[in-house]
Write a protein that holds these residues in place. Sequence first.
Motif, PDB file in Angstrom:
ATOM      1  N   MET A   1       0.839  -1.160   0.000  1.00 36.59           N
ATOM      2  CA  MET A   1       0.000   0.000   0.000  1.00 36.59           C
ATOM      3  C   MET A   1       0.888   1.227   0.000  1.00 36.59           C
ATOM      4  O   MET A   1       1.868   1.282   0.704  1.00 36.59           O
ATOM      5  CB  MET A   1      -0.886  -0.045   1.236  1.00 36.59           C
ATOM      6  CG  MET A   1      -1.724   1.156   1.435  1.00 36.59           C
ATOM      7  SD  MET A   1      -2.961   0.982   2.732  1.00 36.59           S
ATOM      8  CE  MET A   1      -2.341  -0.273   3.790  1.00 36.59           C
ATOM      9  N   SER A  11      -3.130   1.682  -3.944  1.00 37.17           N
ATOM     10  CA  SER A  11      -2.895   0.364  -3.361  1.00 37.17           C
ATOM     11  C   SER A  11      -2.480  -0.610  -4.461  1.00 37.17           C
ATOM     12  O   SER A  11      -2.489  -0.274  -5.641  1.00 37.17           O
ATOM     13  CB  SER A  11      -4.166  -0.132  -2.663  1.00 37.17           C
ATOM     14  OG  SER A  11      -5.159  -0.431  -3.625  1.00 37.17           O
ATOM     15  N   THR A  36     -14.946  -5.590   6.237  1.00 36.35           N
ATOM     16  CA  THR A  36     -14.115  -6.356   5.313  1.00 36.35           C
ATOM     17  C   THR A  36     -14.810  -6.416   3.963  1.00 36.35           C
ATOM     18  O   THR A  36     -15.972  -6.826   3.872  1.00 36.35           O
ATOM     19  CB  THR A  36     -13.881  -7.785   5.845  1.00 36.35           C
ATOM     20  OG1 THR A  36     -13.317  -7.696   7.150  1.00 36.35           O
ATOM     21  CG2 THR A  36     -12.944  -8.560   4.948  1.00 36.35           C
ATOM     22  N   VAL A  53     -10.009  -5.805   1.404  1.00 38.80           N
ATOM     23  CA  VAL A  53      -9.800  -4.467   1.928  1.00 38.80           C
ATOM     24  C   VAL A  53     -10.423  -4.452   3.322  1.00 38.80           C
ATOM     25  O   VAL A  53     -11.607  -4.746   3.478  1.00 38.80           O
ATOM     26  CB  VAL A  53     -10.458  -3.397   1.035  1.00 38.80           C
ATOM     27  CG1 VAL A  53     -10.227  -2.002   1.611  1.00 38.80           C
ATOM     28  CG2 VAL A  53      -9.951  -3.492  -0.397  1.00 38.80           C
ATOM     29  N   ILE A  82      -9.690   2.552  -4.389  1.00 34.44           N
ATOM     30  CA  ILE A  82      -9.895   3.061  -3.038  1.00 34.44           C
ATOM     31  C   ILE A  82      -9.455   4.512  -3.048  1.00 34.44           C
ATOM     32  O   ILE A  82      -8.316   4.821  -3.395  1.00 34.44           O
ATOM     33  CB  ILE A  82      -9.060   2.280  -2.000  1.00 34.44           C
ATOM     34  CG1 ILE A  82      -9.375   0.797  -2.063  1.00 34.44           C
ATOM     35  CG2 ILE A  82      -9.317   2.833  -0.603  1.00 34.44           C
ATOM     36  CD1 ILE A  82      -8.415  -0.064  -1.258  1.00 34.44           C
ATOM     37  N   VAL A 113     -14.662   2.948  -1.604  1.00 33.14           N
ATOM     38  CA  VAL A 113     -14.207   1.833  -2.425  1.00 33.14           C
ATOM     39  C   VAL A 113     -15.232   1.707  -3.541  1.00 33.14           C
ATOM     40  O   VAL A 113     -16.425   1.519  -3.285  1.00 33.14           O
ATOM     41  CB  VAL A 113     -14.118   0.525  -1.605  1.00 33.14           C
ATOM     42  CG1 VAL A 113     -13.691  -0.629  -2.491  1.00 33.14           C
ATOM     43  CG2 VAL A 113     -13.170   0.696  -0.424  1.00 33.14           C
ATOM     44  N   PRO A 128      -7.121   1.933   5.488  1.00 33.31           N
ATOM     45  CA  PRO A 128      -7.448   0.515   5.289  1.00 33.31           C
ATOM     46  C   PRO A 128      -6.207  -0.335   4.967  1.00 33.31           C
ATOM     47  O   PRO A 128      -5.216   0.170   4.461  1.00 33.31           O
ATOM     48  CB  PRO A 128      -8.407   0.544   4.093  1.00 33.31           C
ATOM     49  CG  PRO A 128      -8.070   1.789   3.362  1.00 33.31           C
ATOM     50  CD  PRO A 128      -7.632   2.774   4.406  1.00 33.31           C
ATOM     51  N   VAL A 130      -4.877  -3.429   2.698  1.00 37.77           N
ATOM     52  CA  VAL A 130      -5.207  -4.048   1.417  1.00 37.77           C
ATOM     53  C   VAL A 130      -4.295  -5.261   1.238  1.00 37.77           C
ATOM     54  O   VAL A 130      -3.075  -5.141   1.285  1.00 37.77           O
ATOM     55  CB  VAL A 130      -5.009  -3.053   0.259  1.00 37.77           C
ATOM     56  CG1 VAL A 130      -5.331  -3.714  -1.076  1.00 37.77           C
ATOM     57  CG2 VAL A 130      -5.867  -1.803   0.469  1.00 37.77           C
TER      58      VAL A 130
END
Length: 134
Positions: A1, A11, A36, A53, A82, A113, A128, A130
């Motif tokens: 990320m 990401s 999630t 994610v 994202i 997202v 977040p 990833v």
Amino acid sequence: MRGALGNSMNSAIDDISEDYQDWGLDNLSYKDGLLTLNLVTYIKGDDPIRFIVVFTDTVFFESYDESSHFQDYHLNRSSGVIGVYTASSLLEYAKTKTNVMCLSNDKLSHYSVMTTNEIIHVLTRTEPVVVNVT
């Protein structure tokens, strides 16, 4: 990320495809602040590419059909599947009309997202995670 809270959000998902319409939401689960999202794409043929994610400190989230909010979902948003917003009406609403900010020490960030059919907005205090799970 790559990226930092409050700045651009790129990401490993974007290394596969930055076009959100290449991605689908396979599953969404939420419990006790843990959100999630399972994303999948088939752009490389029959073999799916899958990412998870994870938002570990979700204060608020909403999901809706991509076409129902077509006009301004990119406004003040970084690029990529994202994205993080530098300013948003959702964040402003949380600050002025709810007690969320009192509980969050004014450190909320607004992410979204985007997939081909859904947009998931998330207010959180943490960036977040990833993970490629292909």
